[in-house]
Motif scaffolding. Structure first.
Motif, short mmCIF file in Angstrom:
data_model
loop_
_atom_site.label_atom_id
_atom_site.label_comp_id
_atom_site.label_asym_id
_atom_site.label_seq_id
_atom_site.Cartn_x
_atom_site.Cartn_y
_atom_site.Cartn_z
N ASN A 140 0.85 -1.17 -0.01
CA ASN A 140 -0.06 -0.02 -0.07
C ASN A 140 0.92 1.24 -0.16
N ALA A 141 2.04 1.14 0.67
CA ALA A 141 3.03 2.30 0.78
C ALA A 141 3.25 2.84 -0.65
N HIS A 142 3.46 1.87 -1.54
CA HIS A 142 3.92 2.01 -3.10
C HIS A 142 2.56 2.77 -3.99
N VAL A 143 1.42 2.12 -3.35
CA VAL A 143 0.21 2.50 -4.22
C VAL A 143 -0.28 4.09 -3.91
N TYR A 144 0.11 4.31 -2.50
CA TYR A 144 -0.19 5.76 -2.21
C TYR A 144 0.92 6.84 -2.62
N LEU A 145 2.05 6.42 -2.88
CA LEU A 145 3.03 7.25 -3.56
C LEU A 145 2.98 7.32 -4.90
N TYR A 146 2.26 6.27 -5.82
CA TYR A 146 2.10 6.29 -6.99
C TYR A 146 0.74 7.08 -7.51
N GLN A 147 -0.33 7.00 -6.61
CA GLN A 147 -1.38 7.90 -6.70
C GLN A 147 -1.27 9.44 -6.31
N PHE A 148 0.00 9.62 -5.51
CA PHE A 148 0.25 11.11 -5.21
C PHE A 148 1.00 11.50 -6.58
N VAL A 149 2.06 10.88 -6.90
CA VAL A 149 2.84 11.62 -8.15
C VAL A 149 1.96 11.55 -9.21
N LYS A 150 1.16 10.59 -9.50
CA LYS A 150 0.33 10.97 -10.62
C LYS A 150 -0.56 12.05 -10.55
N ARG A 151 -1.36 12.16 -9.21
CA ARG A 151 -2.16 13.54 -9.09
C ARG A 151 -1.38 14.66 -9.44
N HIS A 152 -0.14 14.80 -9.27
CA HIS A 152 0.75 15.83 -9.21
C HIS A 152 1.68 16.05 -10.25
N GLY A 153 1.12 15.07 -11.46
CA GLY A 153 1.54 15.15 -12.74
C GLY A 153 3.18 14.99 -12.86
N GLU A 154 3.85 14.16 -11.88
CA GLU A 154 5.36 14.06 -12.06
C GLU A 154 5.71 13.00 -13.36
N PRO A 155 6.82 13.03 -13.48
CA PRO A 155 7.38 12.42 -14.96
C PRO A 155 7.03 10.92 -14.68
N LYS A 156 6.87 10.26 -15.94
CA LYS A 156 6.59 8.90 -15.78
C LYS A 156 7.55 7.92 -15.31
N LYS A 157 8.84 8.50 -15.19
CA LYS A 157 10.00 7.61 -14.46
C LYS A 157 9.51 7.37 -13.08
N SER A 158 8.87 8.65 -12.30
CA SER A 158 8.46 8.29 -10.77
C SER A 158 7.39 7.15 -10.73
N LEU A 159 6.35 7.52 -11.77
CA LEU A 159 5.32 6.39 -11.82
C LEU A 159 5.65 5.02 -11.81
N ILE A 160 6.56 4.75 -12.90
CA ILE A 160 7.15 3.56 -13.19
C ILE A 160 7.98 2.86 -12.02
N SER A 161 8.64 3.77 -11.33
CA SER A 161 9.60 3.24 -10.33
C SER A 161 8.75 3.01 -9.15
N ALA A 162 7.73 3.61 -8.75
CA ALA A 162 6.61 3.07 -7.58
C ALA A 162 5.99 1.73 -7.97
N LEU A 163 5.63 1.58 -9.33
CA LEU A 163 5.02 0.41 -9.71
C LEU A 163 5.67 -0.91 -9.88
N LYS A 164 7.01 -0.67 -10.12
CA LYS A 164 8.05 -1.53 -10.43
C LYS A 164 8.13 -2.33 -9.22
N ILE A 165 8.28 -1.52 -7.93
CA ILE A 165 8.36 -2.25 -6.66
C ILE A 165 7.12 -3.09 -6.26
N LEU A 166 6.10 -2.28 -6.65
CA LEU A 166 4.54 -2.85 -6.45
C LEU A 166 4.69 -4.38 -7.16
N HIS A 167 4.97 -4.34 -8.37
CA HIS A 167 5.02 -5.47 -9.10
C HIS A 167 5.79 -6.78 -8.43
N ASP A 168 6.80 -6.19 -7.84
CA ASP A 168 7.76 -7.41 -7.25
C ASP A 168 6.93 -7.91 -5.89
#
Length: 412
Positions: free
Chosen positions: A233-261
């Protein structure tokens, strides 16, 4: 003799506890209450020289019984808990928290807040220091209720629009709730643990007042601090936050990569796979295929149309270009012994067709590529689709027949 008495007492006590446990497992709350009464009376009548303090068993079992007993009332529950607080000094704050949870479950928010305030001011020599972690929890839940009051005030003011925020006393009261909530919520986050609810509330407070930098720092620390337990959930919250604030895709991918693991079957993995496919890097395209295959390994995703559509689209692109067929082969090899039964049986083809035409179409695309035109699932669905004169099924059938050599190359 004293020894014989102790032995008999221990046997009687153990037998009584077994009866209580049996009654509770069978949800016979009245019977359980009667045995608990006998158990408590037996402790009081024990004439051995050993001091028998109030057992934690009485507190925990008594609480459970009172929560479920048909004749139990809030007055009785409060009375019982107050006795446990008075007698159980070594676990005073745990009992207080249990009491607060019960009050909250019954909608008594003001009473819960009062109890938290009393618990926060409790001091009892060395016992107060020993229960420091419990005290932090008491303060955190108090902060949670302050957040609840702040949220109510905020929603009221938002409904009133600009006029609401010009009401200075109300806005000051709302800000007072914010300060109290923020202080206590911030403190609990300093202790390693799983604090999902507290984190979400604290970030909501910070975002409302425009402190996005602090909110991002809190979420980043919660997700990446090695002292904290591994928490998807920690990575889900971080992903949702960076997505809300329009941060680069690199940040989105980084959060979801760990969630995938951590959770390969998470619903966000479909978005992750799609995102990777839109990348210009071949390495990320390869990972996208791996991610979506992994999603469909899990029973909970078997009928996820979005997941099958994502996989079908990616595989179709590879087949048409005839590039990277080895990627499909690498993913298919460890699955070819069990996916046909798990996903592509005739029974599932029939059920999917009856329940969801789009699902059966997307699955049939994948089945046709992986197992060829003779696959039971593909044959049944394509036949039904053509019979129903649905154009896309005729196109699908032609596509699979045309690219049948691909199946041979994938199957080896």
């Amino acid at each position: 003799s004293s020894h014989e008495h102790k032995l008999n007492f221990r046997k009687s006590k153990d037998a009584c506890l077994n009866y209580i446990q049996d009654a509770m497992l069978q949800k016979q709350w009245k019977r359980a209450a009667e045995f608990l009464t006998f158990y408590a009376e037996a402790l009081e009548k024990d004439f051995s020289r050993e001091y028998m303090g109030p057992s934690e068993i009485i507190w925990r079992v008594g609480t459970e019984i009172l929560c479920h007993h048909s004749r139990s009332s809030m007055k009785e529950f409060n009375s019982f808990i107050e006795q446990m607080k008075t007698l159980g000094v070594k676990r005073y704050l745990k009992v207080c928290l249990e009491h607060v949870f019960h009050l909250l479950c019954n909608g008594l928010i003001d009473e819960a807040y009062q109890n938290l305030s009393l618990a926060e001011s409790w001091r009892f020599g060395e016992q107060a220091a020993v229960q420091d972690k419990e005290m932090k929890l008491v303060q955190a839940y108090k902060g949670l209720l302050d957040y609840y009051s702040w949220s109510k005030q905020k929603n009221t003011l938002l409904e009133l629009g600009q006029d609401g925020f010009e009401n200075l006393p109300v806005e000051q009261e709302m800000h007072s709730y914010f300060r109290k909530a923020a202080v206590n919520l911030k403190e609990i986050l300093k202790i390693p643990g799983v604090w999902d609810l507290f984190v979400k509330c604290y970030v909501d407070l910070l975002e409302f007042y425009g402190d996005d930098k602090e909110a991002h720092q809190v979420l980043h620390e919660y997700a990446y601090n090695s002292k904290f337990p591994s928490n998807p959930n920690a990575h889900v919250y971080l992903y949702q936050f960076v997505k809300r604030h329009g941060e680069p895709k690199k940040s989105l991918i980084s959060a979801l990569k760990i969630l995938h693991d951590l959770v390969p079957s998470h619903e966000l993995m479909i978005d992750f796979s799609t995102m990777l496919q839109k990348s210009k890097k071949r390495k990320k395209h390869r990972l996208g295929l791996e991610v979506i295959f992994a999603v469909l390994d899990y029973a909970g995703c078997k009928e996820n149309v979005k997941a099958w559509s994502c996989l079908a689209r990616q595989m179709k692109q590879i087949v048409i270009s005839e590039k990277h067929l080895d990627w499909i082969k690498e993913e298919w090899n460890p699955r070819k012994d069990w996916w046909p039964t798990f996903h592509f049986s005739r029974y599932l083809a029939k059920r999917n067709w009856q329940e969801n035409e789009n699902l059966s179409y997307q699955k049939a695309q994948v089945a046709g590529i992986l197992l060829g035109k003779d696959c039971k699932y593909f044959k049944y669905v394509s036949h039904q689709g053509c019979k129903a004169q649905v154009k896309r099924f005729r196109i699908l059938k032609k596509f699979v027949n045309k690219h049948s050599p691909v199946y041979l190359r994938i199957s080896g």
